[in-house]
Design a protein around this motif. Sequence first.
Motif, mmCIF file in Angstrom:
data_model
loop_
_atom_site.group_PDB
_atom_site.id
_atom_site.type_symbol
_atom_site.label_atom_id
_atom_site.label_comp_id
_atom_site.label_asym_id
_atom_site.label_seq_id
_atom_site.Cartn_x
_atom_site.Cartn_y
_atom_site.Cartn_z
ATOM 1 N N SER A 10 0.759 -0.829 -0.015
ATOM 2 C CA SER A 10 0.142 0.338 -0.103
ATOM 3 C C SER A 10 0.537 1.080 0.027
ATOM 4 N N ASP A 11 0.523 2.159 -0.541
ATOM 5 C CA ASP A 11 0.552 3.098 -0.523
ATOM 6 C C ASP A 11 0.706 4.855 0.370
ATOM 7 N N ARG A 12 -0.691 4.059 1.593
ATOM 8 C CA ARG A 12 -0.943 4.748 2.524
ATOM 9 C C ARG A 12 0.258 4.131 4.073
ATOM 10 N N SER A 13 -0.023 5.402 4.856
ATOM 11 C CA SER A 13 1.456 5.114 5.720
ATOM 12 C C SER A 13 1.121 4.164 6.667
ATOM 13 N N ASP A 14 1.961 3.037 7.221
ATOM 14 C CA ASP A 14 1.440 1.772 8.216
ATOM 15 C C ASP A 14 0.805 3.136 9.141
ATOM 16 N N ASP A 15 0.693 3.903 10.090
ATOM 17 C CA ASP A 15 0.436 5.309 10.940
ATOM 18 C C ASP A 15 -1.247 5.056 10.530
ATOM 19 N N GLU A 16 -1.406 5.416 9.181
ATOM 20 C CA GLU A 16 -2.502 5.577 9.259
ATOM 21 C C GLU A 16 -3.611 4.195 8.895
ATOM 22 N N ILE A 17 -2.580 3.452 8.426
ATOM 23 C CA ILE A 17 -3.564 2.052 7.990
ATOM 24 C C ILE A 17 -4.087 2.102 9.850
ATOM 25 N N ILE A 18 -3.099 1.815 10.447
ATOM 26 C CA ILE A 18 -3.098 0.895 11.718
ATOM 27 C C ILE A 18 -4.129 2.235 12.948
ATOM 28 N N ARG A 19 -4.419 2.885 12.920
ATOM 29 C CA ARG A 19 -5.502 3.490 13.344
ATOM 30 C C ARG A 19 -6.345 3.235 12.378
ATOM 31 N N ASN A 20 -6.964 3.623 10.859
ATOM 32 C CA ASN A 20 -8.093 2.907 10.319
ATOM 33 C C ASN A 20 -8.513 1.730 10.923
ATOM 34 N N LEU A 21 -7.328 0.766 11.041
ATOM 35 C CA LEU A 21 -7.786 -0.293 11.691
ATOM 36 C C LEU A 21 -8.250 -0.292 13.068
ATOM 37 N N HIS A 22 -7.644 -0.144 13.804
ATOM 38 C CA HIS A 22 -8.240 -0.162 15.331
ATOM 39 C C HIS A 22 -9.172 0.514 15.331
ATOM 40 N N SER A 23 -9.674 1.558 14.525
ATOM 41 C CA SER A 23 -10.943 2.296 14.559
ATOM 42 C C SER A 23 -12.002 1.649 13.862
ATOM 43 N N THR A 24 -11.693 0.436 13.321
ATOM 44 C CA THR A 24 -12.912 -0.328 12.524
ATOM 45 C C THR A 24 -13.088 -1.721 13.619
ATOM 46 N N LEU A 25 -11.628 -1.654 14.313
ATOM 47 C CA LEU A 25 -12.357 -2.404 15.385
ATOM 48 C C LEU A 25 -12.869 -2.342 16.184
ATOM 49 N N VAL A 26 -12.489 -1.451 16.626
ATOM 50 C CA VAL A 26 -13.504 -1.387 17.754
ATOM 51 C C VAL A 26 -14.667 -0.943 17.131
ATOM 52 N N SER A 27 -15.445 -0.475 16.340
ATOM 53 C CA SER A 27 -16.792 -0.533 15.519
ATOM 54 C C SER A 27 -17.436 -1.971 15.826
ATOM 55 N N ALA A 28 -16.475 -2.483 15.003
ATOM 56 C CA ALA A 28 -17.182 -3.847 14.932
ATOM 57 C C ALA A 28 -16.820 -4.825 16.391
ATOM 58 N N CYS A 29 -16.438 -4.484 17.701
ATOM 59 C CA CYS A 29 -16.161 -4.463 18.623
ATOM 60 C C CYS A 29 -17.679 -4.293 19.512
ATOM 61 N N GLN A 30 -18.685 -3.428 19.280
ATOM 62 C CA GLN A 30 -18.915 -2.036 19.727
ATOM 63 C C GLN A 30 -20.302 -2.665 19.162
ATOM 64 N N SER A 31 -20.445 -3.078 17.475
ATOM 65 C CA SER A 31 -21.310 -3.411 16.463
ATOM 66 C C SER A 31 -21.031 -4.868 16.363
ATOM 67 N N ALA A 32 -20.916 -6.163 15.944
ATOM 68 C CA ALA A 32 -20.474 -6.766 14.692
ATOM 69 C C ALA A 32 -21.758 -6.984 13.651
ATOM 70 N N SER A 33 -21.870 -5.690 13.567
ATOM 71 C CA SER A 33 -23.416 -6.136 12.352
ATOM 72 C C SER A 33 -22.471 -6.276 11.194
ATOM 73 N N ASP A 34 -23.235 -7.120 9.971
ATOM 74 C CA ASP A 34 -22.454 -7.622 8.734
ATOM 75 C C ASP A 34 -21.307 -5.631 7.993
ATOM 76 N N HIS A 35 -21.950 -5.234 8.341
ATOM 77 C CA HIS A 35 -21.238 -4.016 7.910
ATOM 78 C C HIS A 35 -20.142 -4.045 8.356
ATOM 79 N N HIS A 36 -19.600 -3.574 9.838
ATOM 80 C CA HIS A 36 -18.334 -3.659 9.986
ATOM 81 C C HIS A 36 -17.516 -4.897 10.693
ATOM 82 N N VAL A 37 -18.330 -5.033 10.277
ATOM 83 C CA VAL A 37 -17.211 -7.057 9.826
ATOM 84 C C VAL A 37 -16.797 -6.834 8.739
ATOM 85 N N GLN A 38 -17.735 -6.938 7.704
ATOM 86 C CA GLN A 38 -17.200 -6.569 6.815
ATOM 87 C C GLN A 38 -16.346 -5.482 6.268
#
Length: 151
Positions: A10-38
């Motif tokens: 990827s061209d994105r920075s690792d920090d950006e990817i890590i922040r995105n993964l963490h926030s998406t993981l938080v969302s999926a753990c708060q609500s494991a809806s199909d949308h969040h998990v996908q």
Amino acid sequence: MDGVLRHHGSDRSDDEIIRNLHSTLVSACQSASDHHVQTLYKLILDSSALGVIDPLIELILEEQVLDAERLREIAFWFTTKAPDREPVKFSMALLGLLRGSDDSDVFLTLGRHDEFTLYSAVPLSNSDVYGEEVLWKLAITAEDWGRIRSC
């Protein structure tokens, strides 16, 4: 595969990817809806687990905002059901972070494939639950690059 993807990914920075993964993981753990998990799955699929998992685990431990039970459900499902390699690697590392369940059969089974050996060896060696016997079982079944890289 990890080495190639790490250098040509990827061209994105690792920090950006890590922040995105963490926030998406938080969302999926708060609500494991199909949308969040996908969304989480697609983000993991576009990342290289090797390049982001250690800093992501550090952020998870630092923030302490994830529901461990929900995280385990998601990680176990990805580890045992995902058809793609990166989500399996990513979730194996997360399973290794979580305590309280014996996932040695999963780690030993997946660790036989040389691309997953490292992702099995690290959690097995970092946990006081498994012991050296389980790590030895992995070592004697690992072959090729998996054995070399995990030692």
